[in-house]
Design a protein around this motif. Structure first.
Motif, PDB file in Angstrom:
ATOM      1  N   ASN A 292     -13.653 -28.833 -42.569  1.00  0.00           N
ATOM      2  CA  ASN A 292     -14.743 -29.793 -42.461  1.00  0.00           C
ATOM      3  C   ASN A 292     -16.103 -29.143 -42.736  1.00  0.00           C
ATOM      4  N   LEU A 293     -16.206 -27.826 -42.561  1.00  0.00           N
ATOM      5  CA  LEU A 293     -17.479 -27.135 -42.781  1.00  0.00           C
ATOM      6  C   LEU A 293     -17.819 -26.988 -44.260  1.00  0.00           C
ATOM      7  N   ASN A 294     -16.792 -26.962 -45.115  1.00  0.00           N
ATOM      8  CA  ASN A 294     -17.045 -26.727 -46.548  1.00  0.00           C
ATOM      9  C   ASN A 294     -17.907 -27.813 -47.183  1.00  0.00           C
ATOM     10  N   MET A 295     -17.880 -29.010 -46.640  1.00  0.00           N
ATOM     11  CA  MET A 295     -18.634 -30.107 -47.236  1.00  0.00           C
ATOM     12  C   MET A 295     -20.142 -29.848 -47.186  1.00  0.00           C
ATOM     13  N   HIS A 296     -20.601 -29.225 -46.106  1.00  0.00           N
ATOM     14  CA  HIS A 296     -22.041 -29.086 -45.903  1.00  0.00           C
ATOM     15  C   HIS A 296     -22.533 -27.640 -45.837  1.00  0.00           C
ATOM     16  N   TYR A 297     -21.608 -26.662 -45.847  1.00  0.00           N
ATOM     17  CA  TYR A 297     -22.021 -25.272 -45.663  1.00  0.00           C
ATOM     18  C   TYR A 297     -21.361 -24.356 -46.687  1.00  0.00           C
ATOM     19  N   ASP A 298     -22.045 -23.270 -47.016  1.00  0.00           N
ATOM     20  CA  ASP A 298     -21.484 -22.199 -47.832  1.00  0.00           C
ATOM     21  C   ASP A 298     -20.939 -21.145 -46.874  1.00  0.00           C
ATOM     22  N   LEU A 299     -19.639 -21.108 -46.727  1.00  0.00           N
ATOM     23  CA  LEU A 299     -19.044 -20.227 -45.737  1.00  0.00           C
ATOM     24  C   LEU A 299     -19.008 -18.783 -46.228  1.00  0.00           C
ATOM     25  N   PRO A 300     -19.366 -17.835 -45.382  1.00  0.00           N
ATOM     26  CA  PRO A 300     -19.308 -16.403 -45.745  1.00  0.00           C
ATOM     27  C   PRO A 300     -17.898 -15.862 -45.524  1.00  0.00           C
ATOM     28  N   TYR A 301     -17.009 -16.170 -46.461  1.00  0.00           N
ATOM     29  CA  TYR A 301     -15.613 -15.770 -46.280  1.00  0.00           C
ATOM     30  C   TYR A 301     -15.495 -14.260 -46.165  1.00  0.00           C
ATOM     31  N   PRO A 302     -14.689 -13.789 -45.208  1.00  0.00           N
ATOM     32  CA  PRO A 302     -14.486 -12.337 -45.085  1.00  0.00           C
ATOM     33  C   PRO A 302     -13.688 -11.814 -46.269  1.00  0.00           C
ATOM     34  N   GLU A 303     -13.660 -10.499 -46.429  1.00  0.00           N
ATOM     35  CA  GLU A 303     -12.926  -9.903 -47.537  1.00  0.00           C
ATOM     36  C   GLU A 303     -11.441 -10.241 -47.415  1.00  0.00           C
ATOM     37  N   TYR A 304     -10.736 -10.193 -48.535  1.00  0.00           N
ATOM     38  CA  TYR A 304      -9.327 -10.588 -48.601  1.00  0.00           C
ATOM     39  C   TYR A 304      -8.513  -9.852 -47.532  1.00  0.00           C
ATOM     40  N   GLY A 305      -7.726 -10.617 -46.800  1.00  0.00           N
ATOM     41  CA  GLY A 305      -6.871 -10.045 -45.775  1.00  0.00           C
ATOM     42  C   GLY A 305      -7.543  -9.905 -44.423  1.00  0.00           C
ATOM     43  N   SER A 306      -8.816 -10.284 -44.338  1.00  0.00           N
ATOM     44  CA  SER A 306      -9.546 -10.174 -43.072  1.00  0.00           C
ATOM     45  C   SER A 306      -9.710 -11.555 -42.433  1.00  0.00           C
ATOM     46  N   SER A 307     -10.061 -11.542 -41.163  1.00  0.00           N
ATOM     47  CA  SER A 307     -10.208 -12.753 -40.380  1.00  0.00           C
ATOM     48  C   SER A 307     -11.674 -13.047 -40.112  1.00  0.00           C
ATOM     49  N   PHE A 308     -12.005 -14.329 -39.921  1.00  0.00           N
ATOM     50  CA  PHE A 308     -13.347 -14.681 -39.475  1.00  0.00           C
ATOM     51  C   PHE A 308     -13.653 -14.050 -38.118  1.00  0.00           C
ATOM     52  N   PHE A 309     -12.615 -13.714 -37.365  1.00  0.00           N
ATOM     53  CA  PHE A 309     -12.813 -13.103 -36.056  1.00  0.00           C
ATOM     54  C   PHE A 309     -13.186 -11.619 -36.155  1.00  0.00           C
ATOM     55  N   THR A 310     -13.237 -11.090 -37.381  1.00  0.00           N
ATOM     56  CA  THR A 310     -13.764  -9.738 -37.538  1.00  0.00           C
ATOM     57  C   THR A 310     -15.288  -9.736 -37.431  1.00  0.00           C
ATOM     58  N   TYR A 311     -15.915 -10.902 -37.614  1.00  0.00           N
ATOM     59  CA  TYR A 311     -17.350 -11.006 -37.392  1.00  0.00           C
ATOM     60  C   TYR A 311     -17.634 -10.880 -35.897  1.00  0.00           C
ATOM     61  N   SER A 312     -18.768 -10.319 -35.571  1.00  0.00           N
ATOM     62  CA  SER A 312     -19.165 -10.207 -34.172  1.00  0.00           C
ATOM     63  C   SER A 312     -19.516 -11.580 -33.611  1.00  0.00           C
ATOM     64  N   PRO A 313     -19.169 -11.848 -32.339  1.00  0.00           N
ATOM     65  CA  PRO A 313     -19.556 -13.123 -31.728  1.00  0.00           C
ATOM     66  C   PRO A 313     -21.041 -13.202 -31.389  1.00  0.00           C
ATOM     67  N   THR A 314     -21.763 -12.112 -31.572  1.00  0.00           N
ATOM     68  CA  THR A 314     -23.210 -12.178 -31.413  1.00  0.00           C
ATOM     69  C   THR A 314     -23.807 -12.868 -32.633  1.00  0.00           C
ATOM     70  N   PRO A 315     -24.853 -13.671 -32.437  1.00  0.00           N
ATOM     71  CA  PRO A 315     -25.377 -14.516 -33.527  1.00  0.00           C
ATOM     72  C   PRO A 315     -26.188 -13.728 -34.551  1.00  0.00           C
ATOM     73  N   THR A 316     -25.492 -12.959 -35.373  1.00  0.00           N
ATOM     74  CA  THR A 316     -26.177 -12.168 -36.405  1.00  0.00           C
ATOM     75  C   THR A 316     -25.932 -12.724 -37.801  1.00  0.00           C
ATOM     76  N   VAL A 317     -24.684 -13.051 -38.130  1.00  0.00           N
ATOM     77  CA  VAL A 317     -24.364 -13.620 -39.442  1.00  0.00           C
ATOM     78  C   VAL A 317     -24.607 -15.126 -39.401  1.00  0.00           C
ATOM     79  N   MET A 318     -25.369 -15.622 -40.359  1.00  0.00           N
ATOM     80  CA  MET A 318     -25.685 -17.043 -40.410  1.00  0.00           C
ATOM     81  C   MET A 318     -24.907 -17.734 -41.527  1.00  0.00           C
ATOM     82  N   ILE A 319     -24.472 -18.940 -41.251  1.00  0.00           N
ATOM     83  CA  ILE A 319     -23.817 -19.781 -42.247  1.00  0.00           C
ATOM     84  C   ILE A 319     -24.863 -20.758 -42.762  1.00  0.00           C
TER      85      ILE A 319
END
Length: 347
Positions: free
Chosen positions: A131-158
């Motif tokens: 549902n996010l793809n319609m309105h946002y440019d998602l910062p997909y992680p590198e191949y084979g990685s998870s979105f949960f590799t991003y820190s839960p601290t609010p540093t990376v912005m979508i």
């Protein structure tokens, strides 16, 4: 007008069914525990419910155990109480033939594996739209990685596609609340209520093999994975956009969900309905075929504080086979219900 299997894709459920839905949307969690209209197998069946329910073995027990073990990868170090136990009884109510509830069909190991496949792998594949793809440019992680590799601290912005309409999101905002669904295989168009004509991405092969082991009459070709937190709902709808009329499978993981399913009874009064209310818990499966395949159904309530204790910490369940443990996201599943809804698109 979009018409499928003789139904209008933009039709609404009857007034009476919507009243049933609203009742269970408003009811308090304490009242859910004692409401005898709800079919709650963990609580036990009332005498009336027992008279109206047919119970039978869903699949060959040995085949089910082999299917689950192959999918979960036989992780011997992952041992919870009852981790290897697979329940194999299906419950069918006479008022809704073709609706099968199979409680605890998914062992804890299998539930964790399903979550890992969808949220660590498939969510990171831009071919599977959210549902996010319609309105946002998602910062997909590198191949084979998870979105949960991003820190839960609010540093990376979508970043939004249109900043005049939408604000930028942090990764925690997206994963904790804004992510509502992801489509696997056939990419359902929610606006047109249909599937696009172009060739869809391949349905994940490991999930295909696993699901066919559980539901042999259906070929998994499309799935919608819904992500809920308490307060979220899914309105009454019918899954009628598939060319195929083969059965639809639904798997529940995380917090309890109240599931309403019903249909109008042929009569001069459209508000004559039959409805069944289920309380679905983590590991439960529902299969809808035959008369129930195109029934109205929805989720009026997610019950708070009901995620199994052994699952609450996911994805931080410790290191598995040398993979990242995601400790910084400890407790993400505590307030979540993940619902995998699978269907066959073509005959």
């Amino acid at each position: 007008m979009a018409s499928h299997h003789g139904f209008d894709a933009f039709d609404r459920a009857s007034t009476r069914l919507r009243e049933v839905y609203k009742k269970f949307q408003k009811i308090k969690p304490d009242a859910l525990d004692v409401d005898t209209e709800i079919l709650d197998l963990s609580r036990g069946l009332t005498d009336s419910q027992k008279q109206n329910i047919h119970v039978f073995q869903w699949r060959d027990q040995d085949a089910l155990e082999k299917t689950s073990a192959a999918f979960a990868g036989l992780q011997p170090e992952l041992r919870w109480q009852g981790a290897d136990e697979i329940h194999n009884l299906a419950y069918e109510h006479k008022d809704m033939p073709g609706l099968f509830l199979i409680p605890s069909l998914l062992s804890p190991q299998v539930q964790v594996k399903v979550l890992s496949c969808i949220l660590h792998r498939d969510l990171s594949n831009p071919m599977h739209k959210t549902n996010l793809n319609m309105h946002y440019d998602l910062p997909y992680p590198e191949y084979g990685s998870s979105f949960f590799t991003y820190s839960p601290t609010p540093t990376v912005m979508i970043q939004p596609k249109d900043s005049d309409l939408h604000k930028a999101l942090t990764i925690p905002q997206a994963l904790n609340k804004k992510l509502r669904w992801i489509t696997l295989g056939g990419q359902y168009d929610w606006t047109e209520k249909s599937y696009p004509d172009e060739q869809p991405p391949q349905f994940p092969s490991d999930l295909t093999e696993f699901l066919q082991g559980l539901f042999p009459s259906m070929t998994p070709e499309a799935a919608i994975v819904n992500f809920y937190t308490p307060g979220d709902t899914l309105s009454l709808h019918r899954d009628i956009s598939e060319q195929s009329g083969q059965g639809l499978a639904s798997l529940s993981i995380g917090c309890d969900g109240i599931f309403v399913i019903g249909c109008e009874v042929p009569s001069e009064n459209r508000d004559q309905v039959k409805s069944i209310i289920l309380r679905l818990r983590s590991g439960d499966a529902v299969f809808m075929e035959g008369p129930s395949r195109f029934a109205w159904h929805g989720v009026p309530q997610i019950v708070p504080d009901t995620c199994p204790s052994w699952l609450e910490r996911w994805p931080a369940l410790g290191d598995r086979d040398g993979k990242q443990s995601y400790e910084s996201w400890d407790g993400w599943m505590r307030t979540k219900r993940v619902n995998l809804n699978v269907r066959q698109m073509w005959d």
